[in-house]
Motif scaffolding. Structure first.
Motif, PDB file in Angstrom:
ATOM      1  N   GLU A 102       7.803   2.896   3.317  1.00  0.00           N
ATOM      2  CA  GLU A 102       6.207   2.811   2.966  1.00  0.00           C
ATOM      3  C   GLU A 102       6.131   1.166   2.147  1.00  0.00           C
ATOM      4  O   GLU A 102       6.408   0.996   1.272  1.00  0.00           O
ATOM      5  CB  GLU A 102       5.694   3.664   2.066  1.00  0.00           C
ATOM      6  CG  GLU A 102       4.284   3.612   2.097  1.00  0.00           C
ATOM      7  CD  GLU A 102       3.665   4.860   1.415  1.00  0.00           C
ATOM      8  OE1 GLU A 102       4.253   5.675   0.657  1.00  0.00           O
ATOM      9  OE2 GLU A 102       2.243   5.079   1.613  1.00  0.00           O
ATOM     10  N   LEU A 103       5.613   0.388   3.256  1.00  0.00           N
ATOM     11  CA  LEU A 103       5.451  -1.204   2.909  1.00  0.00           C
ATOM     12  C   LEU A 103       4.110  -1.290   2.158  1.00  0.00           C
ATOM     13  O   LEU A 103       4.393  -2.174   1.114  1.00  0.00           O
ATOM     14  CB  LEU A 103       5.385  -1.876   4.111  1.00  0.00           C
ATOM     15  CG  LEU A 103       6.401  -1.739   5.095  1.00  0.00           C
ATOM     16  CD1 LEU A 103       6.035  -2.381   6.264  1.00  0.00           C
ATOM     17  CD2 LEU A 103       7.630  -2.472   4.578  1.00  0.00           C
ATOM     18  N   ALA A 104       3.087  -0.480   2.166  1.00  0.00           N
ATOM     19  CA  ALA A 104       1.928  -0.413   1.268  1.00  0.00           C
ATOM     20  C   ALA A 104       1.352   1.022   1.631  1.00  0.00           C
ATOM     21  O   ALA A 104       1.666   1.603   2.304  1.00  0.00           O
ATOM     22  CB  ALA A 104       1.012  -1.606   1.735  1.00  0.00           C
ATOM     23  N   ASP A 105       0.345   1.059   0.826  1.00  0.00           N
ATOM     24  CA  ASP A 105      -0.241   2.559   0.954  1.00  0.00           C
ATOM     25  C   ASP A 105      -0.627   2.955   2.295  1.00  0.00           C
ATOM     26  O   ASP A 105      -1.581   2.280   3.173  1.00  0.00           O
ATOM     27  CB  ASP A 105      -1.613   2.473   0.235  1.00  0.00           C
ATOM     28  CG  ASP A 105      -2.178   3.788   0.052  1.00  0.00           C
ATOM     29  OD1 ASP A 105      -1.599   4.561   0.137  1.00  0.00           O
ATOM     30  OD2 ASP A 105      -3.754   3.720   0.042  1.00  0.00           O
ATOM     31  N   GLY A 106       0.092   3.820   2.701  1.00  0.00           N
ATOM     32  CA  GLY A 106      -0.416   4.435   4.202  1.00  0.00           C
ATOM     33  C   GLY A 106       0.327   3.511   5.462  1.00  0.00           C
ATOM     34  O   GLY A 106      -0.074   3.859   6.654  1.00  0.00           O
ATOM     35  N   LYS A 107       1.181   2.345   5.153  1.00  0.00           N
ATOM     36  CA  LYS A 107       1.608   1.487   5.954  1.00  0.00           C
ATOM     37  C   LYS A 107       3.102   1.580   6.084  1.00  0.00           C
ATOM     38  O   LYS A 107       3.742   1.319   5.002  1.00  0.00           O
ATOM     39  CB  LYS A 107       1.115   0.093   6.030  1.00  0.00           C
ATOM     40  CG  LYS A 107      -0.398  -0.108   6.380  1.00  0.00           C
ATOM     41  CD  LYS A 107      -0.873  -0.787   5.159  1.00  0.00           C
ATOM     42  CE  LYS A 107      -2.440  -0.327   5.285  1.00  0.00           C
ATOM     43  NZ  LYS A 107      -2.741  -0.372   3.727  1.00  0.00           N
TER      44      LYS A 107
ATOM     45  N   VAL B 294      -2.017  -7.184  12.134  1.00  0.00           N
ATOM     46  CA  VAL B 294      -2.138  -7.682  10.239  1.00  0.00           C
ATOM     47  C   VAL B 294      -3.014  -6.528   9.815  1.00  0.00           C
ATOM     48  O   VAL B 294      -3.922  -6.330  10.207  1.00  0.00           O
ATOM     49  CB  VAL B 294      -2.692  -8.975  10.469  1.00  0.00           C
ATOM     50  CG1 VAL B 294      -2.718  -9.553   8.986  1.00  0.00           C
ATOM     51  CG2 VAL B 294      -2.050 -10.170  11.404  1.00  0.00           C
ATOM     52  N   VAL B 295      -2.420  -6.150   8.775  1.00  0.00           N
ATOM     53  CA  VAL B 295      -3.102  -5.147   7.960  1.00  0.00           C
ATOM     54  C   VAL B 295      -2.636  -5.311   6.304  1.00  0.00           C
ATOM     55  O   VAL B 295      -1.459  -5.192   6.135  1.00  0.00           O
ATOM     56  CB  VAL B 295      -3.026  -3.798   8.424  1.00  0.00           C
ATOM     57  CG1 VAL B 295      -1.697  -3.151   8.648  1.00  0.00           C
ATOM     58  CG2 VAL B 295      -3.768  -2.710   7.555  1.00  0.00           C
ATOM     59  N   ASP B 296      -3.458  -5.521   5.681  1.00  0.00           N
ATOM     60  CA  ASP B 296      -3.248  -5.532   4.081  1.00  0.00           C
ATOM     61  C   ASP B 296      -2.105  -6.386   3.749  1.00  0.00           C
ATOM     62  O   ASP B 296      -1.291  -5.765   2.757  1.00  0.00           O
ATOM     63  CB  ASP B 296      -3.301  -4.216   3.567  1.00  0.00           C
ATOM     64  CG  ASP B 296      -4.428  -3.318   3.734  1.00  0.00           C
ATOM     65  OD1 ASP B 296      -5.549  -3.974   3.857  1.00  0.00           O
ATOM     66  OD2 ASP B 296      -4.329  -2.035   3.367  1.00  0.00           O
ATOM     67  N   GLY B 297      -2.050  -7.350   4.372  1.00  0.00           N
ATOM     68  CA  GLY B 297      -0.666  -8.354   3.896  1.00  0.00           C
ATOM     69  C   GLY B 297       0.377  -7.953   4.609  1.00  0.00           C
ATOM     70  O   GLY B 297       1.554  -8.680   4.454  1.00  0.00           O
ATOM     71  N   ILE B 298       0.228  -7.187   5.469  1.00  0.00           N
ATOM     72  CA  ILE B 298       1.430  -6.779   6.333  1.00  0.00           C
ATOM     73  C   ILE B 298       1.329  -7.304   7.749  1.00  0.00           C
ATOM     74  O   ILE B 298       0.314  -6.979   8.197  1.00  0.00           O
ATOM     75  CB  ILE B 298       1.612  -5.373   6.299  1.00  0.00           C
ATOM     76  CG1 ILE B 298       2.136  -4.945   4.751  1.00  0.00           C
ATOM     77  CG2 ILE B 298       2.956  -5.030   6.975  1.00  0.00           C
ATOM     78  CD1 ILE B 298       2.239  -3.477   4.516  1.00  0.00           C
TER      79      ILE B 298
ATOM     80  N   LEU C 151       2.114 -18.299  10.859  1.00  0.00           N
ATOM     81  CA  LEU C 151       2.372 -18.684   9.763  1.00  0.00           C
ATOM     82  C   LEU C 151       0.970 -18.815   8.743  1.00  0.00           C
ATOM     83  O   LEU C 151       1.185 -19.130   7.478  1.00  0.00           O
ATOM     84  CB  LEU C 151       3.441 -19.757   9.434  1.00  0.00           C
ATOM     85  CG  LEU C 151       4.899 -19.417   9.574  1.00  0.00           C
ATOM     86  CD1 LEU C 151       5.668 -20.590  10.045  1.00  0.00           C
ATOM     87  CD2 LEU C 151       5.257 -18.660   8.236  1.00  0.00           C
ATOM     88  N   GLN C 152       0.011 -19.210   9.647  1.00  0.00           N
ATOM     89  CA  GLN C 152      -1.239 -19.371   9.172  1.00  0.00           C
ATOM     90  C   GLN C 152      -1.966 -18.096   8.294  1.00  0.00           C
ATOM     91  O   GLN C 152      -2.648 -18.043   7.428  1.00  0.00           O
ATOM     92  CB  GLN C 152      -2.480 -19.930   9.792  1.00  0.00           C
ATOM     93  CG  GLN C 152      -2.146 -21.122  10.886  1.00  0.00           C
ATOM     94  CD  GLN C 152      -1.816 -22.530   9.827  1.00  0.00           C
ATOM     95  OE1 GLN C 152      -2.542 -22.447   8.808  1.00  0.00           O
ATOM     96  NE2 GLN C 152      -0.632 -22.952  10.088  1.00  0.00           N
ATOM     97  N   GLU C 153      -1.107 -16.908   8.788  1.00  0.00           N
ATOM     98  CA  GLU C 153      -1.840 -15.590   8.008  1.00  0.00           C
ATOM     99  C   GLU C 153      -1.097 -15.508   6.951  1.00  0.00           C
ATOM    100  O   GLU C 153       0.013 -15.702   6.394  1.00  0.00           O
ATOM    101  CB  GLU C 153      -1.103 -14.685   9.140  1.00  0.00           C
ATOM    102  CG  GLU C 153      -1.844 -14.349  10.376  1.00  0.00           C
ATOM    103  CD  GLU C 153      -3.116 -14.086  10.416  1.00  0.00           C
ATOM    104  OE1 GLU C 153      -3.552 -13.250   9.871  1.00  0.00           O
ATOM    105  OE2 GLU C 153      -4.036 -14.918  11.370  1.00  0.00           O
ATOM    106  N   ALA C 154      -2.129 -14.841   5.878  1.00  0.00           N
ATOM    107  CA  ALA C 154      -1.996 -14.612   4.610  1.00  0.00           C
ATOM    108  C   ALA C 154      -1.018 -13.218   4.453  1.00  0.00           C
ATOM    109  O   ALA C 154      -1.407 -12.394   3.527  1.00  0.00           O
ATOM    110  CB  ALA C 154      -2.955 -14.755   3.817  1.00  0.00           C
ATOM    111  N   ALA C 155       0.100 -13.389   5.097  1.00  0.00           N
ATOM    112  CA  ALA C 155       0.852 -11.965   4.859  1.00  0.00           C
ATOM    113  C   ALA C 155       2.003 -12.288   3.908  1.00  0.00           C
ATOM    114  O   ALA C 155       2.659 -13.396   3.884  1.00  0.00           O
ATOM    115  CB  ALA C 155       1.470 -11.641   6.370  1.00  0.00           C
ATOM    116  N   SER C 156       2.241 -11.125   3.465  1.00  0.00           N
ATOM    117  CA  SER C 156       3.557 -11.248   2.364  1.00  0.00           C
ATOM    118  C   SER C 156       4.731 -10.422   2.909  1.00  0.00           C
ATOM    119  O   SER C 156       5.974 -10.631   2.369  1.00  0.00           O
ATOM    120  CB  SER C 156       3.174 -11.009   0.863  1.00  0.00           C
ATOM    121  OG  SER C 156       2.676  -9.549   1.134  1.00  0.00           O
TER     122      SER C 156
END
Ligand SMILES: [Zn+2]
Length: 258
Positions: A6-11, A158-162, A193-198
Motif C-alpha cells: 500500500e503506497l498510499a491510502d487505497g493505492k 498519476v494519483v496522490d503523489g504516486i 519529471l515535471q510531475e510532483a510525484a514522490s
C-alpha cells in the motif's frame, strides 16, 4: 505480510516474480482500477484472484500503460471493464498484436507457448492522445502521454503523489529499447519529471524515487549522444556506455524509427 504494497491510502502495487513486474491498483469504495493485466489469461486470472482477496470492490476500469504483451495480454480476462489506453496502444494491438504474439513465443521457453497462443488480444476501448482524467470517489486520477520513449504509446498514471510509469522507467534491468525511440526518450522523461510525484512505480522492479528517474534520464541522454556520435563518425561499434553493448545495439537499431 500483505503482498499488496500500500503506497498510499487505497493505492497499491503488487510485484510479481514473473518478469519482476509491477501491477498497480487503485481501490475505491465501490470500484477498483487496475493498471496493466499481465501476460496471458493464466496470469490475469491469478491477478483477479489476488485483487478479490484484497477488496470486494469490483474492477471496473483497466489501464494499459502501453501495448506490450506483458502489460496488455491479460485484458480479455476483465470482460466487463472499460479498458483505457493511448490511442496508439489500441491501434498497435489491432495492427501488430499478432506479430507481437509470434515474436514473443519465439523468444520464450516452450512452457510459455500455450497460454500465449490462447490469448485473445483485446485492445483498449477508451483512448486518448494527450491526457485523460478518471474520477474514483473523490480522487482525480490523471493519465498522460509525455512523448515517445519505451514505445510510441506509453502513458503514466498519476494519483496522490504516486506515478505509475509503465516501462518508461525500468528498475533492476536496463530500459528495453526493442520498440523504443531512443533519441526522444530523454525528453519524455524530462516531461515526466515535471510531475510532483514522490513515489515512482516502474513497470518492473523496485519502487524508486525522483533521483533514480533523473539518473535514468541522464543515462538515456548518454545513449542518445552516443547514437549521434556514432552516426557522425561512422564507427561500427559503441564505446563504453551506460548499458551493455547488446543493449546499446538495440537502441542503435531503433535510431531511425518513425
Ligand atoms: Zn514494455
Amino acid at each position: 505480510m500483505n503482498p499488496w504494497d500500500e503506497l498510499a491510502d487505497g493505492k497499491f502495487r503488487r510485484r510479481y516474480e514473473t518478469l519482476d513486474q509491477n501491477i498497480g491498483l487503485i481501490v475505491g469504495a465501490d470500484e477498483t482500477i487496475v493498471i496493466d493485466t499481465r501476460s496471458h489469461h493464466v496470469h490475469a486470472d491469478e491477478l483477479r484472484d489476488d485483487i478479490a482477496r484484497l477488496t470486494k470492490a469490483p474492477v471496473t476500469t483497466v489501464i494499459n500503460t502501453h501495448m506490450h504483451w506483458d502489460h496488455s495480454f491479460g485484458n480479455a480476462r476483465f470482460p466487463d471493464c472499460r479498458i483505457v489506453g493511448h490511442v496508439r496502444c489500441r491501434s498497435r494491438l489491432i495492427g501488430d498484436g499478432e506479430r507481437m504474439r509470434t515474436s514473443t513465443i519465439a523468444q520464450l521457453p516452450e512452457n510459455c507457448h500455450e497460454p500465449l497462443r490462447d490469448v485473445e488480444i483485446v485492445p483498449p476501448d477508451t483512448t486518448f492522445e494527450e491526457s485523460m482524467t478518471l474520477t474514483l470517489d473523490d480522487r482525480q486520477i490523471r493519465l498522460a502521454f509525455f512523448g515517445r520513449g519505451h514505445t510510441d504509446n506509453d502513458v503514466a498514471v498519476v494519483v496522490d503523489g504516486i506515478l505509475f510509469a509503465g516501462d518508461l522507467i525500468e528498475q533492476g534491468a536496463p530500459p528495453a529499447f526493442g520498440d523504443s525511440y531512443p533519441r526522444e526518450w530523454p525528453a519524455t522523461l524530462e516531461q515526466l519529471l515535471q510531475e510532483a510525484a514522490s513515489v515512482w512505480v516502474p513497470g518492473h522492479g523496485n519502487v524508486v524515487d525522483r533521483q533514480f528517474v533523473l539518473t535514468q534520464r541522464n543515462e538515456l541522454s548518454e545513449v542518445a549522444r552516443l547514437i549521434e556520435q556514432r552516426q557522425a563518425t561512422n564507427e561500427d561499434t559503441f564505446p563504453t556506455g551506460p548499458y551493455s553493448g547488446a543493449v546499446l545495439e538495440q537502441a542503435w537499431e531503433r535510431r531511425t524509427a518513425t
